[in-house]
Design a protein around this motif. Structure first.
Motif, mmCIF file in Angstrom:
data_model
loop_
_atom_site.group_PDB
_atom_site.id
_atom_site.type_symbol
_atom_site.label_atom_id
_atom_site.label_comp_id
_atom_site.label_asym_id
_atom_site.label_seq_id
_atom_site.Cartn_x
_atom_site.Cartn_y
_atom_site.Cartn_z
ATOM 1 N N THR A 1 -4.650 -4.458 -4.050
ATOM 2 C CA THR A 1 -4.212 -3.182 -3.476
ATOM 3 C C THR A 1 -3.451 -2.334 -4.468
ATOM 4 O O THR A 1 -3.784 -1.162 -4.711
ATOM 5 C CB THR A 1 -3.346 -3.431 -2.235
ATOM 6 N N GLN A 2 -2.390 -2.915 -5.063
ATOM 7 C CA GLN A 2 -1.530 -2.129 -5.949
ATOM 8 C C GLN A 2 -2.271 -1.670 -7.195
ATOM 9 O O GLN A 2 -2.060 -0.555 -7.685
ATOM 10 C CB GLN A 2 -0.273 -2.921 -6.321
ATOM 11 N N SER B 1 0.832 -1.207 0.000
ATOM 12 C CA SER B 1 0.000 0.000 0.000
ATOM 13 C C SER B 1 0.866 1.256 0.000
ATOM 14 O O SER B 1 0.672 2.157 -0.835
ATOM 15 C CB SER B 1 -0.921 -0.001 1.226
ATOM 16 N N THR B 2 1.825 1.308 0.923
ATOM 17 C CA THR B 2 2.704 2.475 0.992
ATOM 18 C C THR B 2 3.550 2.591 -0.264
ATOM 19 O O THR B 2 3.720 3.692 -0.818
ATOM 20 C CB THR B 2 3.610 2.372 2.233
ATOM 21 N N ILE C 1 -4.805 1.254 -6.168
ATOM 22 C CA ILE C 1 -4.153 2.524 -5.871
ATOM 23 C C ILE C 1 -3.546 3.151 -7.120
ATOM 24 O O ILE C 1 -3.670 4.361 -7.348
ATOM 25 C CB ILE C 1 -3.072 2.323 -4.796
ATOM 26 N N SER D 1 2.839 1.584 -3.192
ATOM 27 C CA SER D 1 1.988 1.983 -4.319
ATOM 28 C C SER D 1 1.712 3.486 -4.301
ATOM 29 O O SER D 1 1.743 4.143 -5.351
ATOM 30 C CB SER D 1 0.670 1.205 -4.274
#
Length: 312
Positions: free
Chosen positions: A252-253, A138-139, A256, A141
């Motif tokens: 997730t990736q 997450s971060t 985002i 991305s």
């Protein structure tokens, strides 16, 4: 009869009835075992079985977020066969899985070889290689969104200075470019986990194996091929299974970075299910797709366990 002879005589042992093999433990009665497993059983029932049963009910209805719920039977499941958009997302997810699985394994193995020995700087290298996984996709991305901007992103600045591009590439609005960027991001971010798993397995191999092979004249490559890889087969299998399952459930990736775009060029299976549930508000159809996905992932995992199992 003297007192001494009475005390020395062994106490009478109560024999079980003939043909009875039942044993009763004085320290661990059956009731204790039931009490110990009850919390785990309740946890599984409340958080796994009940939601799964409720999901099956939802999949047999239209279940809109707003509106009247109507029973539709197997209509949601039969509609999957003719859903071209879902089929496209499945093919894209499979392509993505094929692209990232082998590089993650190869890079993770290479990094594990570099840091498995206790030498100066190995601890620092382990930390550096494992840090992207700790930070999380997450971060990474969100950072990639900033660094992939056409005008101000570090990716274009570096490529322009190296003379590879003109520095104005729009990475996230082109399907193949976005897919390539996401694959590089995932390989970099996940290889640290594979490295740690394989490194732990390598360090557990007795040193005597390598010393004996050295006496026989075996070089480094032969030792890796004939000792390290065969011994690490279960660990390699586990790493591949984790990688494949994670790729099949990737969300997730993609959410985002591209939101499945441009168009539906980077829409994965989970992204498609998300869109059906929370964008198109078709919760019944989305739940049916989710159940099919769970079954397919379970079958793929079982097949991997069978193919990669340790054979005698």
């Amino acid at each position: 009869m003297s007192l001494t002879s009475v005390q020395s005589r062994p106490a009478a042992v109560k024999k079980a009835p003939t043909g009875s093999t039942r044993r009763t433990s004085l320290t661990h009665p059956p009731r204790t075992g039931l009490l110990l497993v009850t919390p785990a059983v309740l946890f599984v029932a409340v958080f796994v079985l009940v939601p799964l049963g409720f999901a099956l009910v939802i999949s047999l209805t239209n279940w809109p977020l707003i509106g009247t719920v109507k029973f539709t039977g197997l209509k949601n499941y039969t509609a999957i066969v003719s859903d071209a958009a879902f089929a496209k997302s499945v093919l894209y997810t499979l392509l993505y899985t094929v692209i990232v699985t082998v590089p993650i394994l190869v890079l993770g193995y290479t990094l594990a070889v570099l840091v498995r020995r206790k030498r100066r700087g190995s601890t620092l290298l382990r930390t550096v290689f494992f840090l992207p996984f700790v930070v999380g996709l997450s971060t990474l991305s969100f950072v990639t969104v900033l660094e992939a901007q056409p005008d101000s992103g570090a990716i274009n600045i570096i490529l322009r200075r190296l003379g590879i591009t003109d520095g104005t590439t729009a990475w996230l609005v082109d399907g193949p470019l976005a897919t390539g960027l996401i694959c590089v991001l995932v390989i970099w971010g996940v290889s640290g986990l594979t490295m740690m798993l394989l490194m732990a397995g390598m360090q557990a191999i007795p040193r005597e194996y390598y010393e004996s092979s050295e006496l026989d004249g075996a070089g480094w490559w032969r030792q890796e091929w004939e000792i390290t890889i065969p011994v690490l087969r279960p660990t390699i299998a586990m790493s591949v299974i984790i990688s494949v399952v994670g790729s099949l459930l990737a969300f997730t990736q993609f959410y985002i970075l591209t939101r499945g775009g441009p168009g539906t060029d980077t829409t994965t299976v989970v992204q498609y299910i998300y869109n059906r549930a929370f964008v198109q508000l078709q919760l019944g159809a989305a739940t049916a797709l989710s159940i099919v996905l769970v079954v397919v992932v379970g079958l793929v995992t079982a097949a991997q366990f069978w193919l990669l199992r340790e054979r005698d």
